[in-house]
Design a protein around this motif. Structure first.
Motif, mmCIF file in Angstrom:
data_model
loop_
_atom_site.group_PDB
_atom_site.id
_atom_site.type_symbol
_atom_site.label_atom_id
_atom_site.label_comp_id
_atom_site.label_asym_id
_atom_site.label_seq_id
_atom_site.Cartn_x
_atom_site.Cartn_y
_atom_site.Cartn_z
ATOM 1 N N PRO A 87 1.814 3.579 9.458
ATOM 2 C CA PRO A 87 0.386 3.657 9.158
ATOM 3 C C PRO A 87 -0.014 5.067 8.732
ATOM 4 N N CYS A 123 -4.040 -1.578 15.456
ATOM 5 C CA CYS A 123 -4.662 -0.458 14.755
ATOM 6 C C CYS A 123 -5.778 0.135 15.601
ATOM 7 N N ARG A 124 -6.106 1.362 15.279
ATOM 8 C CA ARG A 124 -7.095 2.106 16.064
ATOM 9 C C ARG A 124 -8.506 1.598 15.826
ATOM 10 N N LYS A 125 -8.773 1.187 14.586
ATOM 11 C CA LYS A 125 -10.098 0.717 14.213
ATOM 12 C C LYS A 125 -10.042 -0.781 13.959
ATOM 13 N N GLU A 150 -4.166 -0.099 5.203
ATOM 14 C CA GLU A 150 -2.958 -0.766 5.703
ATOM 15 C C GLU A 150 -3.035 -2.286 5.582
ATOM 16 N N THR A 156 3.500 9.265 13.804
ATOM 17 C CA THR A 156 2.710 8.061 14.031
ATOM 18 C C THR A 156 3.617 6.989 14.595
ATOM 19 N N TRP A 171 -0.975 -6.194 12.540
ATOM 20 C CA TRP A 171 -1.721 -4.965 12.314
ATOM 21 C C TRP A 171 -3.087 -4.939 13.022
ATOM 22 N N GLN A 190 -4.492 6.310 12.226
ATOM 23 C CA GLN A 190 -4.780 4.878 12.213
ATOM 24 C C GLN A 190 -4.250 4.167 13.460
ATOM 25 N N ILE A 191 -3.387 4.837 14.223
ATOM 26 C CA ILE A 191 -2.847 4.303 15.475
ATOM 27 C C ILE A 191 -3.166 5.305 16.577
ATOM 28 N N ALA A 199 -0.198 5.940 4.168
ATOM 29 C CA ALA A 199 0.478 4.781 4.742
ATOM 30 C C ALA A 199 1.618 4.369 3.824
ATOM 31 N N ALA A 256 -9.863 -4.119 12.296
ATOM 32 C CA ALA A 256 -9.352 -4.466 10.970
ATOM 33 C C ALA A 256 -9.293 -5.968 10.839
#
Length: 458
Positions: free
Chosen positions: A201, A239-241, A435, A220, A235, A205-206, A409, A243
């Motif tokens: 990523p 993922c952090r946000k 991603e 990452t 994913w 993002q993670i 990414a 998605a």
């Protein structure tokens, strides 16, 4: 559903197919987990992908997953599937060695890394910890403390690194998913060498708490799986946000390729790509549908200088990350690793600044290559897996490392195999935050490769 295959064939199915079996009742998580543990017992003595397996906890988690399914409340599509975790990522109750020579004395994590917490929340079963190159500083997984991790496709050959155990375990079918870490290519190189799919990523993002640092700017976490569709569905769970998953199955995914503006590395043999890989990549690119194809010239880049700068940054930071262990327990570090750390510690401030400037310049250069296009295509590695008996090529990460430096990414999917039967990968580079679309395109590319007669997996 059709009659269940033998366990060995079942475990080679991708996670999406296994999840469908769980949904249909064709298979329980308890059965699947038991079969995976049996396969580890049978196969891992020769592969050496695992450093630690918690069979009891895995079986308990599988029974809890089956209970959720019976009650109609699975936590995700992949509830009940197994995942194994690289040994520099914390799992509560399991040791974290980072590939160092702790053996039975490795510190046991009190809490899960953030990404492991997310996996548990989705119902995935953490089955164990995976072999890796010592502190993630290398790409062979020839670990002097835990032993070599072998490529399951060819005995005596590297699976790549530093996430070699992650690539090998997925390729061997002894977990459905694996987590690796990628600082200069350490997810994508094993994916290429082992004939599986992996994604690095973009920067930030993670969530990284609970992951042992090598180089904070470049590190990452990235997952590996047996297909791009697995990674696409996984994913949103890691993922952090928040998605969403694009609807990229079937004809829509294939049609998506026709609207893409591609950037394609021009004459990849000029940067040292082996001839069979270069020829396959060129033929693939020539027949790839798309709205536009823009050739990008990489031949002027001094990849050796970029690689050395990245390694120096890693070595310098590792002296900070592992300072207390190095002082208190130098014996858990190999002589070669101690040499690398001393090299990083002995560099002057101007040398470190020049290295950081080189890294930042390489990242800026690669970001510029994405101007006016959607995705940039290169081979993942310049070569296939090589025997442990030969010297490791210095240029393994030439096409992967600058992606980390740019914060972009990138995914690796299987592109083909050589006449000797060794796989190699296609790298697809995208902007950070893109991603989900990247993985949708990877699904379409795997379908395209199948239709062109190139197997999507090795």
């Amino acid at each position: 559903m059709s009659e269940k295959p033998q366990a060995s064939a079942l475990l080679k199915e991708d996670a999406t197919a296994l999840a469908a079996r769980l949904r249909s009742g064709d298979l329980t998580s308890e059965q699947l987990t038991a079969a995976t543990l049996a396969a580890i017992d049978e196969q891992d003595g020769s592969i050496n992908a695992y450093n630690f397996v918690d069979a009891e906890a895995a079986m308990e988690a599988s029974r809890a997953s089956d209970a959720r399914r019976r009650e109609g409340r699975p936590l995700s599509e992949f509830d009940g599937l197994t995942v194994a975790v690289k040994d520099n990522i914390d799992v509560a109750g399991m040791p974290t060695s980072s590939g160092l020579g702790y053996k039975e004395r490795a510190p046991v994590a009190d809490t899960d890394a953030s990404v492991v917490t997310q996996l548990r929340a989705a119902g995935l079963i953490i089955i164990g910890k995976l072999n890796m190159h010592e502190i993630a500083l290398g790409a062979t997984n020839d670990n002097p403390h835990w032993g070599r991790c072998e490529n399951p496709l060819r005995a005596g050959y590297t699976p790549g690194g530093s996430s070699g155990g992650s690539g090998a375990a997925v390729a061997a079918g002894i977990c459905a998913f694996a987590l690796g870490t990628d600082t200069m290519g350490s997810v994508r190189i094993p994916a290429s060498y082992c004939g599986v799919a992996g994604v690095k990523p973009g920067r930030d993002q993670i969530a990284m708490p609970g992951v042992t640092r090598l180089c904070g700017r470049l590190d990452t976490v990235g997952p590996l799986a047996r297909s791009s569709r697995d990674l696409k569905a996984l994913w949103p769970l890691i993922c952090r946000k928040q998605a969403s998953v694009p609807d990229g199955n079937g004809s829509r995914a294939s049609a998506a390729l026709s609207s893409i503006r591609w950037g394609v590395i021009d004459h990849c043999e000029k940067v040292g790509t082996e001839s069979e890989i270069a020829e396959t990549f060129r033929e693939f690119a020539d027949h790839l549908p798309g709205a536009d194809k823009v050739r990008r010239d990489f031949s002027a880049m001094d990849f050796s200088a970029i690689r050395r700068a990245g390694l120096l940054w890693c070595e310098a930071e590792a002296n900070i990350t592992f300072a207390s262990e190095l002082q208190a327990q130098p014996e858990i570090f190999s002589a070669e690793l101690q040499r690398l750390l001393r090299w990083g510690a002995d560099r002057s401030a101007p040398e470190l600044v020049r290295a950081m400037d080189t890294v930042e310049a390489a990242g800026a250069w690669l970001r510029n290559q994405l101007e006016g296009i959607d995705f940039l295509l290169t081979p993942t590695t310049l070569q296939t897996a090589f025997p442990f008996s030969s010297a490791a090529p210095a240029n393994q990460a030439n096409l992967t490392s600058s992606v980390n430096m740019a914060g972009l990414a990138a995914a690796s999917i299987p592109l083909g195999t050589t006449a000797e039967g060794l796989p190699f990968g296609l790298q697809i580079i995208a902007r950070a935050g893109d991603e989900a679309r990247l993985l949708e395109i990877c699904v379409a590319l795997e379908q395209h490769l199948c239709h062109q007669g190139t197997p999507a997996t090795a």
